[in-house]
Scaffold this active site. Structure first.
Site, mmCIF file in Angstrom:
data_model
loop_
_atom_site.group_PDB
_atom_site.id
_atom_site.type_symbol
_atom_site.label_atom_id
_atom_site.label_comp_id
_atom_site.label_asym_id
_atom_site.label_seq_id
_atom_site.Cartn_x
_atom_site.Cartn_y
_atom_site.Cartn_z
ATOM 1 N N VAL A 296 -14.715 -1.872 -1.511
ATOM 2 C CA VAL A 296 -15.661 -2.746 -0.825
ATOM 3 C C VAL A 296 -17.118 -2.449 -1.197
ATOM 4 C CG1 VAL A 296 -15.798 -1.361 1.327
ATOM 5 C CG2 VAL A 296 -16.136 -3.831 1.389
ATOM 6 N N GLY B 32 -13.819 -9.721 8.753
ATOM 7 C CA GLY B 32 -14.900 -8.780 8.468
ATOM 8 C C GLY B 32 -15.174 -7.815 9.607
ATOM 9 N N ASN C 259 -12.986 7.194 2.998
ATOM 10 C CA ASN C 259 -13.706 6.374 2.003
ATOM 11 C C ASN C 259 -15.005 7.038 1.545
ATOM 12 O OD1 ASN C 259 -11.988 4.654 3.706
ATOM 13 N ND2 ASN C 259 -12.719 3.008 2.386
ATOM 14 N N TYR D 78 0.879 4.225 -2.589
ATOM 15 C CA TYR D 78 -0.226 5.186 -2.465
ATOM 16 C C TYR D 78 -0.049 6.029 -1.202
ATOM 17 C CZ TYR D 78 -5.131 6.770 -2.343
ATOM 18 O OH TYR D 78 -6.283 7.522 -2.306
ATOM 19 N N LYS E 166 1.097 9.900 -1.296
ATOM 20 C CA LYS E 166 0.201 10.970 -0.843
ATOM 21 C C LYS E 166 0.833 11.766 0.296
ATOM 22 C CE LYS E 166 -3.688 10.420 -3.287
ATOM 23 N NZ LYS E 166 -4.367 11.482 -4.021
ATOM 24 N N ARG F 153 -10.991 2.717 10.936
ATOM 25 C CA ARG F 153 -10.822 4.059 10.365
ATOM 26 C C ARG F 153 -12.084 4.871 10.608
ATOM 27 N NH1 ARG F 153 -9.531 3.618 4.483
ATOM 28 N NH2 ARG F 153 -7.383 3.147 4.960
ATOM 29 N N ARG G 216 0.824 -1.215 0.000
ATOM 30 C CA ARG G 216 0.000 0.000 0.000
ATOM 31 C C ARG G 216 0.860 1.267 0.000
ATOM 32 N NH1 ARG G 216 -5.474 -1.673 2.096
ATOM 33 N NH2 ARG G 216 -6.104 0.495 2.221
HETATM 34 P P1 NAD Z 1 -10.706 7.418 -9.646
HETATM 35 O O1 NAD Z 1 -9.720 6.345 -9.925
HETATM 36 O O2 NAD Z 1 -12.111 7.221 -10.061
HETATM 37 O O3 NAD Z 1 -10.215 8.803 -10.258
HETATM 38 C C1 NAD Z 1 -8.861 9.137 -10.450
HETATM 39 C C2 NAD Z 1 -8.735 9.814 -11.808
HETATM 40 O O4 NAD Z 1 -7.366 10.213 -12.002
HETATM 41 C C3 NAD Z 1 -9.075 8.874 -12.961
HETATM 42 O O5 NAD Z 1 -9.945 9.530 -13.855
HETATM 43 C C4 NAD Z 1 -7.736 8.563 -13.606
HETATM 44 O O6 NAD Z 1 -7.828 8.258 -14.965
HETATM 45 C C5 NAD Z 1 -6.985 9.844 -13.320
HETATM 46 N N1 NAD Z 1 -5.522 9.700 -13.317
HETATM 47 C C6 NAD Z 1 -4.791 8.757 -12.684
HETATM 48 N N2 NAD Z 1 -3.478 8.959 -12.904
HETATM 49 C C7 NAD Z 1 -3.393 10.078 -13.676
HETATM 50 C C8 NAD Z 1 -2.302 10.797 -14.245
HETATM 51 N N3 NAD Z 1 -1.035 10.406 -14.045
HETATM 52 N N4 NAD Z 1 -2.569 11.887 -14.999
HETATM 53 C C9 NAD Z 1 -3.850 12.273 -15.223
HETATM 54 N N5 NAD Z 1 -4.920 11.630 -14.714
HETATM 55 C C10 NAD Z 1 -4.681 10.543 -13.947
HETATM 56 O O7 NAD Z 1 -10.616 7.713 -8.070
HETATM 57 P P2 NAD Z 1 -11.496 8.666 -7.153
HETATM 58 O O8 NAD Z 1 -12.146 7.831 -6.146
HETATM 59 O O9 NAD Z 1 -12.314 9.588 -7.974
HETATM 60 O O10 NAD Z 1 -10.342 9.502 -6.409
HETATM 61 C C11 NAD Z 1 -10.011 10.821 -6.791
HETATM 62 C C12 NAD Z 1 -8.948 11.356 -5.842
HETATM 63 O O11 NAD Z 1 -9.436 11.353 -4.493
HETATM 64 C C13 NAD Z 1 -7.659 10.546 -5.826
HETATM 65 O O12 NAD Z 1 -6.565 11.423 -5.746
HETATM 66 C C14 NAD Z 1 -7.760 9.732 -4.571
HETATM 67 O O13 NAD Z 1 -6.491 9.417 -4.036
HETATM 68 C C15 NAD Z 1 -8.539 10.653 -3.652
HETATM 69 N N6 NAD Z 1 -9.266 9.896 -2.629
HETATM 70 C C16 NAD Z 1 -10.397 9.204 -2.955
HETATM 71 C C17 NAD Z 1 -11.044 8.455 -1.973
HETATM 72 C C18 NAD Z 1 -12.316 7.693 -2.269
HETATM 73 O O14 NAD Z 1 -12.813 7.007 -1.362
HETATM 74 N N7 NAD Z 1 -12.889 7.769 -3.437
HETATM 75 C C19 NAD Z 1 -10.536 8.408 -0.669
HETATM 76 C C20 NAD Z 1 -9.368 9.119 -0.393
HETATM 77 C C21 NAD Z 1 -8.750 9.871 -1.378
HETATM 78 N N1 UDP Z 2 -12.928 -5.566 1.537
HETATM 79 C C1 UDP Z 2 -13.655 -6.734 1.700
HETATM 80 N N2 UDP Z 2 -14.159 -7.333 0.574
HETATM 81 C C2 UDP Z 2 -13.990 -6.821 -0.670
HETATM 82 C C3 UDP Z 2 -13.262 -5.621 -0.815
HETATM 83 C C4 UDP Z 2 -12.734 -5.021 0.314
HETATM 84 O O1 UDP Z 2 -13.848 -7.245 2.800
HETATM 85 O O2 UDP Z 2 -14.484 -7.433 -1.633
HETATM 86 C C5 UDP Z 2 -12.409 -4.905 2.744
HETATM 87 C C6 UDP Z 2 -10.931 -4.504 2.682
HETATM 88 O O3 UDP Z 2 -10.098 -5.578 3.103
HETATM 89 C C7 UDP Z 2 -10.887 -3.344 3.645
HETATM 90 C C8 UDP Z 2 -12.259 -2.693 3.475
HETATM 91 O O4 UDP Z 2 -13.081 -3.666 2.864
HETATM 92 O O5 UDP Z 2 -10.756 -3.801 4.961
HETATM 93 C C9 UDP Z 2 -12.252 -1.447 2.605
HETATM 94 O O6 UDP Z 2 -11.579 -1.761 1.407
HETATM 95 P P1 UDP Z 2 -11.466 -0.736 0.181
HETATM 96 O O7 UDP Z 2 -10.602 -1.404 -0.838
HETATM 97 O O8 UDP Z 2 -12.823 -0.312 -0.223
HETATM 98 O O9 UDP Z 2 -10.779 0.567 0.776
HETATM 99 P P2 UDP Z 2 -9.531 0.850 1.736
HETATM 100 O O10 UDP Z 2 -8.972 -0.433 2.277
HETATM 101 O O11 UDP Z 2 -8.569 1.570 0.876
HETATM 102 O O12 UDP Z 2 -10.134 1.663 2.801
#
Ligand code: NAD
Ligand code: UDP
Length: 339
Positions: A213, A233, A200, A171, A175, A303, A168
């Site tokens: 998930v 779980g 999330n 990422y 970040k 979390r 992980r």
């Molecule tokens: P997503 O994967 O749907 O969107 C990410 C977008 O970035 C995609 O459209 C992808 O094509 C684009 N991308 C990736 N690498 C790129 C690059 N090098 N140049 C240009 N474009 C690029 O994900 P999301 O859920 O929409 O997340 C958006 C942002 O929010 C991310 O930075 C992610 O880390 C952050 N974030 C999201 C969550 C969540 O739960 N969704 C949680 C924490 C942080």
């Molecule tokens: N998870 C799960 N089943 C799935 C996908 C994810 O039990 O099919 C669990 C995963 O192990 C984690 C939680 O759900 O504990 C959230 O996972 P997700 O990938 O959505 O986000 P993140 O771990 O980055 O918060």
């Protein structure tokens, strides 16, 4: 002084010099959204257009999809640019939301080196652009900067518990380094920054196969497939509905008091994965069985955001409970999968 020079001197005195911002003739704020074709980015673009901005959506379509923003293409205030932010970009903008980065573990672990480059080199490029254009820039950071937290719930003052060399880390550490860059550009170059730690988030336009998930459980339940519980779980997550998240991002960007963050944006409602699976089964009326699979390495045990700071500084708090947000998400997947 010759006539040419005289004319130039006359112009210098009478024509006001342009400000550092090369304004076009539109009075609209020019906003760039990197990752604008992704799940969160597409909702943000939509919201910004509704509020009268010009939106430049920049995306390399790694995990984003044209379908997410197709409905915005006819809007003359919307522009789409296929570009990878690990390469420099020269455009004129007033504000930048930096969302580009794959967000689901399956996607960000697919090409971990590119994930680090997107977070780190991408941040340098976007911060350089912000510095040159004097644009305000917001970073979509993440609760993953807290790693597998030893403090619960997590306030912004917590420095985290992150493995720097695990699967992980590309990422999490990417970040974290991006946050460092944001604060160094702010201190060293006076760049106006805003940093949001997103917890999330779920809702329509999540990718059905992104492995997260919520999408996994809903798609499995709708298709009558086994619901995959990783580990026992009992690990927890807190789920924020996408509309609440977008509201938080916009409030953070728009704050004029110079509040840089980092600020947590998320919904403090905390659920185990078993509770989530049962809620999805109830909602969909599915007959899917729960099956257990190994817990991925370094999967955080719990979390939950402490959102006191967001409430105090942005007057923000979530309004959509999981009970209300899940049905909307189920409906989205039902129509996407034609079930
Ligand atoms: P997503 O994967 O749907 O969107 C990410 C977008 O970035 C995609 O459209 C992808 O094509 C684009 N991308 C990736 N690498 C790129 C690059 N090098 N140049 C240009 N474009 C690029 O994900 P999301 O859920 O929409 O997340 C958006 C942002 O929010 C991310 O930075 C992610 O880390 C952050 N974030 C999201 C969550 C969540 O739960 N969704 C949680 C924490 C942080
Ligand atoms: N998870 C799960 N089943 C799935 C996908 C994810 O039990 O099919 C669990 C995963 O192990 C984690 C939680 O759900 O504990 C959230 O996972 P997700 O990938 O959505 O986000 P993140 O771990 O980055 O918060």
């Amino acid at each position: 002084m010759g006539p040419g020079l005289r004319q130039l001197e006359h112009l210098r005195r009478t024509v006001p010099l342009p400000s550092h911002r090369m304004k076009n003739y539109s009075l609209k704020t020019r906003v760039m959204v990197t990752g604008g074709a992704g799940f969160l980015g597409s909702h943000l673009c939509e919201r910004l257009l509704q509020t009268g901005c010009e939106v430049l959506c920049v995306d390399n379509f790694f995990t984003g999809a044209r379908q997410n923003i197709e409905h915005l293409l006819p809007n003359p205030s919307f522009e789409l640019l296929r570009h990878d932010i690990t390469f420099p970009l020269y455009v004129e903008v007033d504000r930048i939301y930096n969302l580009a980065c794959p967000a689901s573990p399956v996607h960000y672990q697919f090409d971990p080196v590119q994930t680090v480059k997107t977070s780190v080199v991408g941040a340098v490029n976007m911060l350089g652009l912000a510095k040159r254009t004097k644009a305000r820039i917001l970073q979509a950071s993440t609760s993953e900067v807290y790693g597998d937290p030893t403090l619960h719930p997590q306030p912004e003052s917590y420095w985290g518990h992150v493995n720097p060399i695990g699967p992980r880390s590309c990422y999490d550490e990417g970040k974290r380094c991006a946050e460092t860059l944001f604060f160094d550009y702010h201190r060293q170059n006076g760049v106006e920054i805003r940093v949001v730690r997103i917890f999330n988030t779920y809702g329509p336009r999540m990718h059905p196969r992104d492995g997260r998930v919520i999408s996994n459980f809903i798609v499995q339940a709708l298709q009558g497939a086994d619901i995959t519980i990783y580990g026992d779980g009992r690990q927890t997550r807190s789920f924020c509905y996408v509309d609440d998240l977008v509201e938080g991002l916009v409030r953070m960007m728009d704050n004029e008091v110079g509040f840089t963050g980092p600020v947590n944006i998320g919904n403090p409602g905390e659920f185990t994965m078993l509770e989530l699976a049962n809620a999805v089964i109830r909602l969909t009326g599915s007959r899917s069985r729960l099956v257990y699979a190994p817990l991925p390495q370094d999967d955080p045990r719990q979390r939950q955001p402490d959102i006191t700071l967001a409430a105090q500084t942005l007057q923000w708090q979530p309004t959509v409970s999981l009970e209300k947000g899940l049905p909307k998400t189920v409906e989205y997947f039902r129509s996407l999968l034609k079930l």
